[in-house]
Design a protein around this motif. Structure first.
Motif, PDB file in Angstrom:
ATOM      1  N   ARG A 196      14.211  -1.359   4.274  1.00  0.00           N
ATOM      2  CA  ARG A 196      14.107  -0.389   5.369  1.00  0.00           C
ATOM      3  C   ARG A 196      15.465   0.237   5.637  1.00  0.00           C
ATOM      4  NH1 ARG A 196      10.952  -4.178   9.696  1.00  0.00           N
ATOM      5  NH2 ARG A 196       8.866  -4.014   8.795  1.00  0.00           N
ATOM      6  N   ARG A 197      15.432   1.471   6.055  1.00  0.00           N
ATOM      7  CA  ARG A 197      16.673   2.162   6.420  1.00  0.00           C
ATOM      8  C   ARG A 197      17.109   1.723   7.822  1.00  0.00           C
ATOM      9  NH1 ARG A 197      18.271   8.134   4.642  1.00  0.00           N
ATOM     10  NH2 ARG A 197      20.137   8.409   5.894  1.00  0.00           N
ATOM     11  N   ARG A 234      10.485   1.115   1.836  1.00  0.00           N
ATOM     12  CA  ARG A 234       9.672   0.924   0.612  1.00  0.00           C
ATOM     13  C   ARG A 234       9.256  -0.515   0.481  1.00  0.00           C
ATOM     14  NH1 ARG A 234      12.032   1.448  -4.936  1.00  0.00           N
ATOM     15  NH2 ARG A 234       9.940   1.538  -5.746  1.00  0.00           N
ATOM     16  N   LEU A 235       7.971  -0.757   0.250  1.00  0.00           N
ATOM     17  CA  LEU A 235       7.483  -2.073  -0.170  1.00  0.00           C
ATOM     18  C   LEU A 235       7.012  -1.883  -1.601  1.00  0.00           C
ATOM     19  CD1 LEU A 235       6.245  -4.926  -0.046  1.00  0.00           C
ATOM     20  CD2 LEU A 235       4.340  -3.991   1.248  1.00  0.00           C
ATOM     21  N   TYR A 236       7.681  -2.517  -2.552  1.00  0.00           N
ATOM     22  CA  TYR A 236       7.349  -2.245  -3.952  1.00  0.00           C
ATOM     23  C   TYR A 236       7.202  -3.530  -4.764  1.00  0.00           C
ATOM     24  CZ  TYR A 236      12.237  -3.232  -5.072  1.00  0.00           C
ATOM     25  OH  TYR A 236      13.450  -3.853  -5.215  1.00  0.00           O
ATOM     26  N   THR A 264       3.179  -0.894 -11.503  1.00  0.00           N
ATOM     27  CA  THR A 264       3.869  -0.773 -10.223  1.00  0.00           C
ATOM     28  C   THR A 264       2.801  -0.575  -9.146  1.00  0.00           C
ATOM     29  OG1 THR A 264       4.049   1.630 -10.022  1.00  0.00           O
ATOM     30  CG2 THR A 264       5.720   0.530 -11.361  1.00  0.00           C
ATOM     31  N   LEU A 265       3.162  -0.948  -7.918  1.00  0.00           N
ATOM     32  CA  LEU A 265       2.239  -0.735  -6.799  1.00  0.00           C
ATOM     33  C   LEU A 265       2.747   0.328  -5.833  1.00  0.00           C
ATOM     34  CD1 LEU A 265       0.782  -4.219  -5.862  1.00  0.00           C
ATOM     35  CD2 LEU A 265      -0.420  -2.232  -6.743  1.00  0.00           C
ATOM     36  N   GLU A 266       3.802   1.029  -6.178  1.00  0.00           N
ATOM     37  CA  GLU A 266       4.256   2.105  -5.291  1.00  0.00           C
ATOM     38  C   GLU A 266       4.932   3.172  -6.111  1.00  0.00           C
ATOM     39  OE1 GLU A 266       7.518   2.907  -3.356  1.00  0.00           O
ATOM     40  OE2 GLU A 266       6.595   3.657  -1.562  1.00  0.00           O
ATOM     41  N   PRO A 267       4.169   4.124  -6.687  1.00  0.00           N
ATOM     42  CA  PRO A 267       2.716   4.273  -6.586  1.00  0.00           C
ATOM     43  C   PRO A 267       2.012   3.373  -7.591  1.00  0.00           C
ATOM     44  CG  PRO A 267       3.631   6.009  -7.946  1.00  0.00           C
ATOM     45  CD  PRO A 267       4.792   5.163  -7.512  1.00  0.00           C
TER      46      PRO A 267
END
Ligand SMILES: NC(=O)c1ccc[n+]([C@@H]2O[C@H](COP(=O)([O-])OP(=O)(O)OC[C@H]3O[C@@H](n4cnc5c(N)ncnc54)[C@H](O)[C@@H]3O)[C@@H](O)[C@H]2O)c1
Length: 350
Positions: free
Chosen positions: A159-160, A263-265, A276-279
């Motif tokens: 997270r930022r 991002r949750l990757y 990959t799951l993101e995307p």
């Protein structure tokens, strides 16, 4: 002939922060009645009770367990209280769904695992990300052999600006067990381990940093800040885990860092394909040429699907997919990364 009335499962929820998402999950199921809520914050409990038409409110979970004939209990209190509440409910032979992380460390987690083994109730750890539409579909591809043998994975939740409840239990080591690693890294790690087939961890190496929280910078929207409260956890953690089968995983988690966006990757590399799951993409070969697959999937709520799965396991006497043993392995990995961050050396995991 009138149909015989089928008894509903009676659910109780302890802690109504994310516990309200559990209430939302139960409320969707005709086989469940939310019988009671419990929270020290009565106003908060009253709001959730009004929303889901729950008649009984408690502020003492032991009184709730003693007085209400519950079948299933959701444990949604701060991390340091998971063991206390979950063990009490398991000792009363209730079915228990406990929010992540299992506890503040593996020592406490082991106590829950022992209670779960001794109980007539079932236990599930609340890993809602496993129940998302994309996660479930990728798991099917993997089980059908689409990736071959997975030997390397990379995952994280960064997270930022997303420190939850600055100064509250979230940012206190004693109450939370740690910072973003145990709070959100746990989701990325658990989901990746599950997709890999839960290999047994052998060792871990890691580092942690606290560059924003101690200066009061980097707050997000989740949780209620406590002015003047302590911040003694990390705000960024990175680690590498080696498994007994030779595979490895790289993990990062942050509540605040100068990155582009949250991002949750999850990325997986196997002998026959990657994903990959993101995307959501699968990378493989067809006719000796690279091909990328973009599977379509239903974007279902992980929380609702997780509750529906646990209720289904109770009603049909099945084993939930997110087990206490897997949750304990996750805790051991987190403990090892925290220990390695202190010592600077790799830590073996038993
Ligand atoms: N799976 C997810 O997506 C997800 C999201 C957020 C939080 N969580 C987890 O859920 C748990 C709760 O987090 P939260 O964000 O809801 O925190 P929160 O602080 O918003 O809510 C916790 C609630 O527990 C209550 N509480 C504290 N001690 C209690 C006690 N002894 N008896 C009864 N109630 C008590 C508090 O009054 C509060 O309302 C944590 O373990 C957290 O890691 C999971």
């Amino acid at each position: 002939m009138p149909k015989k009335k089928v008894e509903k499962l009676r659910a109780g929820i302890v802690g109504v922060g994310i516990g309200s998402a559990h209430a939302g999950g139960y409320a969707k199921l005709p086989s469940v009645e939310i019988a009671a809520l419990c929270d020290l914050d009565t106003k908060r409990a009253e709001q959730v009770a009004a929303q889901y038409k729950v008649k009984k409110i408690y502020s003492d979970f032991e009184a709730m367990l003693a007085e209400e004939p519950l079948d299933v209990v959701s444990v949604c209190v701060p991390n340091a209280l998971h063991a206390l509440v979950a063990i009490a409910a398991l000792k009363a032979d209730k079915h228990v769904i406990c929010e992540k992380p299992l506890s503040v460390n593996a020592v406490e987690g082991r106590k829950i695992a022992e209670a779960a083994r001794a109980s007539k109730g079932k236990f599930m750890i609340g890993m809602n990300n496993r129940f998302r539409g994309d996660s479930q579909l990728l798991k099917r591809y993997i089980e059908d052999g689409a990736l071959g043998t997975i030997y390397y994975a990379k995952c994280g939740w960064v997270r930022r600006r997303g420190i939850p409840g600055m100064g509250s239990w979230f940012t206190r080591k004693e109450q939370a067990g740690g910072g973003p690693l145990i709070d959100i890294g746990v989701h990325a790690l658990d989901l990746t381990l599950w997709l890999m087939g839960n290999p047994k961890p052998a060792s871990a190496y890691g580092a942690t940093y606290a560059k924003f929280g101690p200066e009061g910078r980097g707050s997000g929207n989740w949780g209620v800040p406590v002015s003047g409260g302590k911040y003694d956890v990390e705000d960024l953690a990175a680690g590498m885990v080696r498994f007994q089968d030779g595979s490895t995983l790289v993990l990062e988690a942050s509540w605040a860092q100068y990155c582009e966006r949250e991002r949750l990757y999850n990325e997986l590399n196997g002998t026959q394909g990657g994903a990959t799951l993101e995307p959501f993409r699968i990378f493989t070969d067809r006719y000796d040429q690279p091909i990328d697959i973009t599977p379509q999937y239903h974007n279902i709520s992980g929380h609702e699907a997780e509750i529906a799965h646990f209720v289904d396991c109770i009603l049909h006497d099945r084993k939930p997919i997110a087990t206490v043993e897997q949750a304990l392995d996750v805790m051991k990995i987190l403990d090892a990364i925290y220990e390695s961050a202190q010592t600077g050396s790799s830590v073996s995991i038993k």
